[in-house]
Design a protein around this motif. Structure first.
Motif, PDB file in Angstrom:
ATOM      1  N   GLU A  12     -30.428 -43.051 -22.903  1.00  0.00           N
ATOM      2  CA  GLU A  12     -31.065 -44.200 -23.560  1.00  0.00           C
ATOM      3  C   GLU A  12     -30.197 -45.453 -23.416  1.00  0.00           C
ATOM      4  O   GLU A  12     -30.712 -46.534 -23.131  1.00  0.00           O
ATOM      5  CB  GLU A  12     -31.321 -43.894 -25.031  1.00  0.00           C
ATOM      6  CG  GLU A  12     -32.091 -44.972 -25.742  1.00  0.00           C
ATOM      7  CD  GLU A  12     -32.533 -44.568 -27.140  1.00  0.00           C
ATOM      8  OE1 GLU A  12     -33.262 -45.368 -27.758  1.00  0.00           O
ATOM      9  OE2 GLU A  12     -32.174 -43.477 -27.605  1.00  0.00           O
TER      10      GLU A  12
ATOM     11  N   ASP B 103     -28.055 -46.082 -21.008  1.00  0.00           N
ATOM     12  CA  ASP B 103     -28.128 -46.500 -19.601  1.00  0.00           C
ATOM     13  C   ASP B 103     -29.466 -47.170 -19.294  1.00  0.00           C
ATOM     14  O   ASP B 103     -29.510 -48.163 -18.564  1.00  0.00           O
ATOM     15  CB  ASP B 103     -27.913 -45.316 -18.667  1.00  0.00           C
ATOM     16  CG  ASP B 103     -26.458 -44.881 -18.607  1.00  0.00           C
ATOM     17  OD1 ASP B 103     -25.579 -45.683 -18.981  1.00  0.00           O
ATOM     18  OD2 ASP B 103     -26.208 -43.737 -18.175  1.00  0.00           O
ATOM     19  N   ILE B 104     -30.543 -46.660 -19.845  1.00  0.00           N
ATOM     20  CA  ILE B 104     -31.858 -47.267 -19.630  1.00  0.00           C
ATOM     21  C   ILE B 104     -31.895 -48.677 -20.210  1.00  0.00           C
ATOM     22  O   ILE B 104     -32.421 -49.599 -19.590  1.00  0.00           O
ATOM     23  CB  ILE B 104     -32.986 -46.376 -20.214  1.00  0.00           C
ATOM     24  CG1 ILE B 104     -33.179 -45.142 -19.333  1.00  0.00           C
ATOM     25  CG2 ILE B 104     -34.292 -47.148 -20.352  1.00  0.00           C
ATOM     26  CD1 ILE B 104     -34.151 -44.114 -19.897  1.00  0.00           C
ATOM     27  N   THR B 105     -31.302 -48.854 -21.381  1.00  0.00           N
ATOM     28  CA  THR B 105     -31.259 -50.179 -22.006  1.00  0.00           C
ATOM     29  C   THR B 105     -30.453 -51.151 -21.139  1.00  0.00           C
ATOM     30  O   THR B 105     -30.840 -52.303 -20.967  1.00  0.00           O
ATOM     31  CB  THR B 105     -30.638 -50.075 -23.416  1.00  0.00           C
ATOM     32  OG1 THR B 105     -31.445 -49.197 -24.200  1.00  0.00           O
ATOM     33  CG2 THR B 105     -30.563 -51.433 -24.084  1.00  0.00           C
ATOM     34  N   LYS B 106     -29.363 -50.659 -20.560  1.00  0.00           N
ATOM     35  CA  LYS B 106     -28.496 -51.507 -19.738  1.00  0.00           C
ATOM     36  C   LYS B 106     -29.092 -51.775 -18.350  1.00  0.00           C
ATOM     37  O   LYS B 106     -29.140 -52.915 -17.900  1.00  0.00           O
ATOM     38  CB  LYS B 106     -27.127 -50.824 -19.596  1.00  0.00           C
ATOM     39  CG  LYS B 106     -26.098 -51.608 -18.827  1.00  0.00           C
ATOM     40  CD  LYS B 106     -24.751 -50.922 -18.908  1.00  0.00           C
ATOM     41  CE  LYS B 106     -24.382 -50.443 -17.525  1.00  0.00           C
ATOM     42  NZ  LYS B 106     -23.167 -49.647 -17.479  1.00  0.00           N
TER      43      LYS B 106
ATOM     44  N   ARG C 100     -32.312 -50.932 -17.140  1.00  0.00           N
ATOM     45  CA  ARG C 100     -33.752 -51.249 -17.167  1.00  0.00           C
ATOM     46  C   ARG C 100     -34.490 -50.690 -15.940  1.00  0.00           C
ATOM     47  O   ARG C 100     -35.175 -51.427 -15.219  1.00  0.00           O
ATOM     48  CB  ARG C 100     -33.992 -52.751 -17.282  1.00  0.00           C
ATOM     49  CG  ARG C 100     -33.130 -53.432 -18.318  1.00  0.00           C
ATOM     50  CD  ARG C 100     -33.700 -54.061 -19.513  1.00  0.00           C
ATOM     51  NE  ARG C 100     -35.100 -54.289 -19.622  1.00  0.00           N
ATOM     52  CZ  ARG C 100     -35.817 -53.799 -20.635  1.00  0.00           C
ATOM     53  NH1 ARG C 100     -35.260 -53.067 -21.539  1.00  0.00           N
ATOM     54  NH2 ARG C 100     -37.091 -54.065 -20.712  1.00  0.00           N
TER      55      ARG C 100
ATOM     56  N   LEU D 174     -38.589 -42.699 -26.001  1.00  0.00           N
ATOM     57  CA  LEU D 174     -37.777 -43.426 -25.026  1.00  0.00           C
ATOM     58  C   LEU D 174     -38.664 -44.064 -23.959  1.00  0.00           C
ATOM     59  O   LEU D 174     -38.489 -45.235 -23.619  1.00  0.00           O
ATOM     60  CB  LEU D 174     -36.761 -42.479 -24.387  1.00  0.00           C
ATOM     61  CG  LEU D 174     -35.844 -43.051 -23.322  1.00  0.00           C
ATOM     62  CD1 LEU D 174     -35.024 -44.218 -23.869  1.00  0.00           C
ATOM     63  CD2 LEU D 174     -34.927 -41.955 -22.794  1.00  0.00           C
TER      64      LEU D 174
ATOM     65  N   ASN E 228     -40.712 -46.971 -25.699  1.00  0.00           N
ATOM     66  CA  ASN E 228     -39.890 -48.109 -26.135  1.00  0.00           C
ATOM     67  C   ASN E 228     -39.224 -48.842 -24.977  1.00  0.00           C
ATOM     68  O   ASN E 228     -39.014 -50.048 -25.055  1.00  0.00           O
ATOM     69  CB  ASN E 228     -38.818 -47.649 -27.125  1.00  0.00           C
ATOM     70  CG  ASN E 228     -39.411 -47.173 -28.431  1.00  0.00           C
ATOM     71  OD1 ASN E 228     -40.557 -47.497 -28.773  1.00  0.00           O
ATOM     72  ND2 ASN E 228     -38.663 -46.380 -29.170  1.00  0.00           N
ATOM     73  N   SER E 229     -38.890 -48.131 -23.906  1.00  0.00           N
ATOM     74  CA  SER E 229     -38.144 -48.759 -22.809  1.00  0.00           C
ATOM     75  C   SER E 229     -39.054 -49.385 -21.767  1.00  0.00           C
ATOM     76  O   SER E 229     -38.637 -50.279 -21.043  1.00  0.00           O
ATOM     77  CB  SER E 229     -37.255 -47.717 -22.124  1.00  0.00           C
ATOM     78  OG  SER E 229     -38.043 -46.782 -21.408  1.00  0.00           O
TER      79      SER E 229
ATOM     80  N   SER F 158     -39.882 -47.791 -19.213  1.00  0.00           N
ATOM     81  CA  SER F 158     -39.600 -47.023 -18.003  1.00  0.00           C
ATOM     82  C   SER F 158     -40.590 -45.864 -17.917  1.00  0.00           C
ATOM     83  O   SER F 158     -40.950 -45.273 -18.925  1.00  0.00           O
ATOM     84  CB  SER F 158     -38.180 -46.435 -18.042  1.00  0.00           C
ATOM     85  OG  SER F 158     -37.212 -47.439 -18.033  1.00  0.00           O
TER      86      SER F 158
END
Length: 179
Positions: A39, A41-44, A46, A80, A83-84, A86
């Motif tokens: 999570e 890493d996904i936020t960072k 994208r 996840l 919200n992301s 992805s």
């Protein structure tokens, strides 16, 4: 989560990747905080696409057939994805026995099929492999043949299984009549 890093790297190289592509790969075992790390890493980063392979190496459950347990384990992954933004794709295995109903081709609880927007099912037949989907939204992709190029390790889509099987029968009849 089950392949060696060197094999994953070789696969991408065979497909033409140079290493300059924005592809991030994690190999190894997934510890208890793996989803939190993913999570972050996904936020960072994208990413547009995140692939977990296979699902049960990331999402730990005692009983893969227990609906409530599997649903609870998948909830953080679904949150996840939502919200992301992805797309989260997870590979999962099929039972050893063949089944006609694509929805029954998922190993374990029906919670897995019930949790996804698209089930993408790849089947091995005697002479080829096929792909089909079960969609929560939109039309299902009918069982369709796949062509694998062993040199580039890439796959392209072919005719529907019905059309491919008709071609085989047609060719067999024409060969028989030509004798």
């Amino acid at each position: 989560l089950e392949d060696k890093r060197s094999e994953v790297k070789k696969h991408f190289q065979d497909m033409g990747a140079t290493g300059a592509e924005p592809i991030y790969i994690y190999t190894g075992s997934a510890g208890p905080d793996a989803l939190a790390q993913i999570e972050a890493d996904i936020t960072k980063i994208r990413p547009v696409l995140v692939i977990f392979d296979p699902l049960f190496r990331l999402v730990k459950v005692k009983d893969g057939n227990a609906y409530t347990e599997v649903t609870a384990a998948l909830d953080p992954v679904l949150r996840l994805a939502r919200n992301s933004g992805s797309h989260i794709n997870f590979a999962h295995h099929s039972p050893k026995c063949a089944t006609e109903d694509a929805g029954d081709a998922v190993l374990g609880s029906t919670a897995i099929l019930g949790s996804v927007d698209t089930l993408l099912l790849i089947k091995r037949h005697e002479k080829y492999r096929t792909i089909q989907t079960i969609q929560r939204y939109g039309e299902d992709l009918p069982e369709t043949t796949l062509h694998f190029d062993s040199q580039s390790r890439t796959t392209t889509i072919g005719k529907t299984k019905v059309d491919k099987d008709l071609d085989v029968v047609k060719n067999a009849v024409l060969s028989f009549l030509a004798v």
